[in-house]
Design a protein around this motif. Structure first.
Motif, PDB file in Angstrom:
ATOM      1  N   PHE A  78    -117.305  36.343  72.969  1.00 54.94           N
ATOM      2  CA  PHE A  78    -116.097  37.057  73.390  1.00 54.94           C
ATOM      3  C   PHE A  78    -115.075  37.157  72.273  1.00 54.94           C
ATOM      4  CE2 PHE A  78    -113.051  38.722  76.213  1.00 54.94           C
ATOM      5  CZ  PHE A  78    -111.856  38.041  76.073  1.00 54.94           C
ATOM      6  N   SER A  79    -114.918  36.085  71.501  1.00 58.91           N
ATOM      7  CA  SER A  79    -113.896  36.071  70.457  1.00 58.91           C
ATOM      8  C   SER A  79    -114.203  37.026  69.309  1.00 58.91           C
ATOM      9  CB  SER A  79    -113.712  34.655  69.922  1.00 58.91           C
ATOM     10  OG  SER A  79    -114.916  34.197  69.343  1.00 58.91           O
ATOM     11  N   ARG A  80    -115.378  37.602  69.277  1.00 56.23           N
ATOM     12  CA  ARG A  80    -115.737  38.565  68.239  1.00 56.23           C
ATOM     13  C   ARG A  80    -115.250  39.973  68.568  1.00 56.23           C
ATOM     14  NH1 ARG A  80    -122.060  37.012  66.854  1.00 56.23           N
ATOM     15  NH2 ARG A  80    -121.699  34.821  66.355  1.00 56.23           N
ATOM     16  N   TYR A  81    -114.746  40.166  69.792  1.00 54.01           N
ATOM     17  CA  TYR A  81    -114.344  41.493  70.232  1.00 54.01           C
ATOM     18  C   TYR A  81    -112.831  41.626  70.308  1.00 54.01           C
ATOM     19  CZ  TYR A  81    -119.191  41.969  71.755  1.00 54.01           C
ATOM     20  OH  TYR A  81    -120.558  42.038  71.794  1.00 54.01           O
ATOM     21  N   ALA A  82    -112.332  42.713  69.756  1.00 50.52           N
ATOM     22  CA  ALA A  82    -110.984  43.131  70.103  1.00 50.52           C
ATOM     23  C   ALA A  82    -111.053  43.691  71.519  1.00 50.52           C
ATOM     24  CB  ALA A  82    -110.484  44.196  69.136  1.00 50.52           C
ATOM     25  N   MET A  83    -109.986  43.488  72.270  1.00 53.37           N
ATOM     26  CA  MET A  83    -109.997  43.886  73.683  1.00 53.37           C
ATOM     27  C   MET A  83    -108.866  44.858  73.978  1.00 53.37           C
ATOM     28  SD  MET A  83    -112.573  42.279  74.925  1.00 53.37           S
ATOM     29  CE  MET A  83    -112.297  42.553  76.682  1.00 53.37           C
TER      30      MET A  83
ATOM     31  N   VAL B 223    -109.453  38.253  79.331  1.00 53.68           N
ATOM     32  CA  VAL B 223    -108.250  38.927  78.854  1.00 53.68           C
ATOM     33  C   VAL B 223    -107.415  39.307  80.076  1.00 53.68           C
ATOM     34  CG1 VAL B 223    -109.367  41.203  78.782  1.00 53.68           C
ATOM     35  CG2 VAL B 223    -107.342  40.779  77.385  1.00 53.68           C
ATOM     36  N   TYR B 224    -106.103  39.237  79.908  1.00 56.49           N
ATOM     37  CA  TYR B 224    -105.183  39.475  81.018  1.00 56.49           C
ATOM     38  C   TYR B 224    -104.223  40.612  80.695  1.00 56.49           C
ATOM     39  CZ  TYR B 224    -106.685  34.679  81.974  1.00 56.49           C
ATOM     40  OH  TYR B 224    -107.433  33.542  82.198  1.00 56.49           O
ATOM     41  N   LEU B 225    -103.711  41.231  81.751  1.00 58.93           N
ATOM     42  CA  LEU B 225    -102.615  42.177  81.598  1.00 58.93           C
ATOM     43  C   LEU B 225    -101.596  41.866  82.686  1.00 58.93           C
ATOM     44  CD1 LEU B 225    -101.622  44.634  79.955  1.00 58.93           C
ATOM     45  CD2 LEU B 225    -102.530  46.076  81.806  1.00 58.93           C
ATOM     46  N   GLN B 226    -100.497  41.269  82.281  1.00 64.00           N
ATOM     47  CA  GLN B 226     -99.398  40.995  83.198  1.00 64.00           C
ATOM     48  C   GLN B 226     -98.513  42.228  83.264  1.00 64.00           C
ATOM     49  OE1 GLN B 226     -98.659  38.170  85.106  1.00 64.00           O
ATOM     50  NE2 GLN B 226     -97.078  39.491  85.988  1.00 64.00           N
ATOM     51  N   MET B 227     -98.352  42.768  84.457  1.00 65.29           N
ATOM     52  CA  MET B 227     -97.604  44.007  84.639  1.00 65.29           C
ATOM     53  C   MET B 227     -96.389  43.723  85.515  1.00 65.29           C
ATOM     54  SD  MET B 227    -100.745  46.704  85.163  1.00 65.29           S
ATOM     55  CE  MET B 227    -101.169  46.070  86.775  1.00 65.29           C
ATOM     56  N   ASN B 228     -95.226  43.839  84.942  1.00 65.90           N
ATOM     57  CA  ASN B 228     -93.970  43.619  85.661  1.00 65.90           C
ATOM     58  C   ASN B 228     -93.216  44.932  85.815  1.00 65.90           C
ATOM     59  OD1 ASN B 228     -94.557  40.847  85.654  1.00 65.90           O
ATOM     60  ND2 ASN B 228     -93.442  40.524  83.729  1.00 65.90           N
ATOM     61  N   SER B 229     -92.258  44.937  86.716  1.00 65.56           N
ATOM     62  CA  SER B 229     -91.409  46.113  86.945  1.00 65.56           C
ATOM     63  C   SER B 229     -92.252  47.370  87.092  1.00 65.56           C
ATOM     64  CB  SER B 229     -90.407  46.275  85.787  1.00 65.56           C
ATOM     65  OG  SER B 229     -89.596  45.134  85.658  1.00 65.56           O
ATOM     66  N   LEU B 230     -93.248  47.282  87.919  1.00 69.11           N
ATOM     67  CA  LEU B 230     -94.176  48.404  88.079  1.00 69.11           C
ATOM     68  C   LEU B 230     -93.471  49.638  88.631  1.00 69.11           C
ATOM     69  CD1 LEU B 230     -97.250  46.400  89.282  1.00 69.11           C
ATOM     70  CD2 LEU B 230     -97.255  47.995  87.362  1.00 69.11           C
ATOM     71  N   GLU B 231     -93.932  50.782  88.178  1.00 66.32           N
ATOM     72  CA  GLU B 231     -93.381  52.074  88.559  1.00 66.32           C
ATOM     73  C   GLU B 231     -94.486  52.926  89.178  1.00 66.32           C
ATOM     74  OE1 GLU B 231     -92.092  53.537  84.797  1.00 66.32           O
ATOM     75  OE2 GLU B 231     -90.444  52.077  84.607  1.00 66.32           O
ATOM     76  N   PRO B 232     -94.127  53.879  90.027  1.00 65.90           N
ATOM     77  CA  PRO B 232     -95.160  54.759  90.604  1.00 65.90           C
ATOM     78  C   PRO B 232     -96.020  55.433  89.535  1.00 65.90           C
ATOM     79  CG  PRO B 232     -93.116  55.020  91.804  1.00 65.90           C
ATOM     80  CD  PRO B 232     -92.811  54.122  90.625  1.00 65.90           C
ATOM     81  N   GLU B 233     -95.431  55.686  88.377  1.00 69.19           N
ATOM     82  CA  GLU B 233     -96.181  56.327  87.290  1.00 69.19           C
ATOM     83  C   GLU B 233     -97.271  55.422  86.712  1.00 69.19           C
ATOM     84  OE1 GLU B 233     -92.524  58.270  88.131  1.00 69.19           O
ATOM     85  OE2 GLU B 233     -92.844  56.184  87.518  1.00 69.19           O
ATOM     86  N   ASP B 234     -97.249  54.146  87.057  1.00 68.39           N
ATOM     87  CA  ASP B 234     -98.297  53.228  86.596  1.00 68.39           C
ATOM     88  C   ASP B 234     -99.543  53.294  87.478  1.00 68.39           C
ATOM     89  OD1 ASP B 234     -95.640  50.913  85.997  1.00 68.39           O
ATOM     90  OD2 ASP B 234     -96.715  52.098  84.478  1.00 68.39           O
ATOM     91  N   THR B 235     -99.484  54.044  88.543  1.00 62.79           N
ATOM     92  CA  THR B 235    -100.628  54.166  89.442  1.00 62.79           C
ATOM     93  C   THR B 235    -101.815  54.780  88.716  1.00 62.79           C
ATOM     94  OG1 THR B 235     -99.248  54.338  91.422  1.00 62.79           O
ATOM     95  CG2 THR B 235    -101.472  55.281  91.538  1.00 62.79           C
ATOM     96  N   ALA B 236    -102.944  54.079  88.741  1.00 57.26           N
ATOM     97  CA  ALA B 236    -104.143  54.532  88.038  1.00 57.26           C
ATOM     98  C   ALA B 236    -105.257  53.520  88.284  1.00 57.26           C
ATOM     99  CB  ALA B 236    -103.882  54.647  86.542  1.00 57.26           C
ATOM    100  N   VAL B 237    -106.440  53.894  87.860  1.00 56.14           N
ATOM    101  CA  VAL B 237    -107.528  52.921  87.750  1.00 56.14           C
ATOM    102  C   VAL B 237    -107.421  52.303  86.357  1.00 56.14           C
ATOM    103  CG1 VAL B 237    -110.007  52.527  87.769  1.00 56.14           C
ATOM    104  CG2 VAL B 237    -108.989  54.208  89.329  1.00 56.14           C
ATOM    105  N   TYR B 238    -107.408  50.984  86.308  1.00 58.26           N
ATOM    106  CA  TYR B 238    -107.279  50.260  85.046  1.00 58.26           C
ATOM    107  C   TYR B 238    -108.640  49.709  84.635  1.00 58.26           C
ATOM    108  CZ  TYR B 238    -102.218  50.582  85.132  1.00 58.26           C
ATOM    109  OH  TYR B 238    -100.930  51.060  85.105  1.00 58.26           O
ATOM    110  N   TYR B 239    -108.958  49.916  83.367  1.00 62.76           N
ATOM    111  CA  TYR B 239    -110.226  49.481  82.807  1.00 62.76           C
ATOM    112  C   TYR B 239    -109.980  48.529  81.641  1.00 62.76           C
ATOM    113  CZ  TYR B 239    -112.113  53.604  85.215  1.00 62.76           C
ATOM    114  OH  TYR B 239    -112.462  54.547  86.149  1.00 62.76           O
ATOM    115  N   CYS B 240    -110.778  47.482  81.568  1.00 65.49           N
ATOM    116  CA  CYS B 240    -110.773  46.679  80.349  1.00 65.49           C
ATOM    117  C   CYS B 240    -111.967  47.103  79.502  1.00 65.49           C
ATOM    118  CB  CYS B 240    -110.831  45.197  80.662  1.00 65.49           C
ATOM    119  SG  CYS B 240    -112.289  44.646  81.559  1.00 65.49           S
ATOM    120  N   ALA B 241    -111.840  46.877  78.206  1.00 66.49           N
ATOM    121  CA  ALA B 241    -112.879  47.301  77.281  1.00 66.49           C
ATOM    122  C   ALA B 241    -112.933  46.358  76.090  1.00 66.49           C
ATOM    123  CB  ALA B 241    -112.618  48.733  76.826  1.00 66.49           C
ATOM    124  N   ALA B 242    -114.110  46.305  75.470  1.00 63.12           N
ATOM    125  CA  ALA B 242    -114.339  45.446  74.310  1.00 63.12           C
ATOM    126  C   ALA B 242    -114.769  46.296  73.122  1.00 63.12           C
ATOM    127  CB  ALA B 242    -115.413  44.409  74.640  1.00 63.12           C
TER     128      ALA B 242
END
Length: 124
Positions: A28-33, A78-97
């Motif tokens: 895992f540590s060999r990948y940028a995420m 890998v994490y994504l902390q999302m604060n102060s969410l807005e309606p414009e943030d509505t989407a399908v979220y994907y992680c990638a390596a």
């Protein structure tokens, strides 16, 4: 590497969510995420990215100051902390390596492996 994203859901504007992406394997540590998102009828765009060590991060302007990316190489996550969410943030979220040589991969075509996506819906 196989990626499994989780943590999406339905929240009201102003609230928070924390996405997680667990990776299989021992390299895992060999990948940028990175985290991407895709709203209906739109392209899949980068939201945030992080270097292999976690020491360098990137955020698209629209999420700066609200989202925080981090990684735990001991937990292959890998994490994504999302604060102060807005309606414009509505989407399908994907992680990638990414195996790209760049410290932080910010372009979709730099990524080699993708998770299945998790839906984030923010109501107004």
């Amino acid at each position: 590497v196989q990626l499994q994203a989780s943590g999406g859901g339905l929240v009201q504007a102003g609230n928070s969510l924390r996405l997680s992406c667990a990776a299989s394997g021992r390299s895992f540590s060999r990948y940028a995420m990175g985290w991407f998102r895709q709203a209906p009828g739109k392209e899949r765009d980068v939201v945030s990215a992080i270097s292999r060590s976690g020491g360098t991060t990137y955020y698209v302007d629209s999420v700066k100051g609200r989202f925080t990316i981090s990684r735990d190489n001991a937990k292959n996550t890998v994490y994504l902390q999302m604060n102060s969410l807005e309606p414009e943030d509505t989407a399908v979220y994907y992680c990638a390596a990414s195996r790209a040589t760049s410290i932080v991969a910010t372009h979709r075509d730099e990524y080699d492996y993708w998770g299945q996506g998790t839906q984030v819906t923010v109501s107004s």
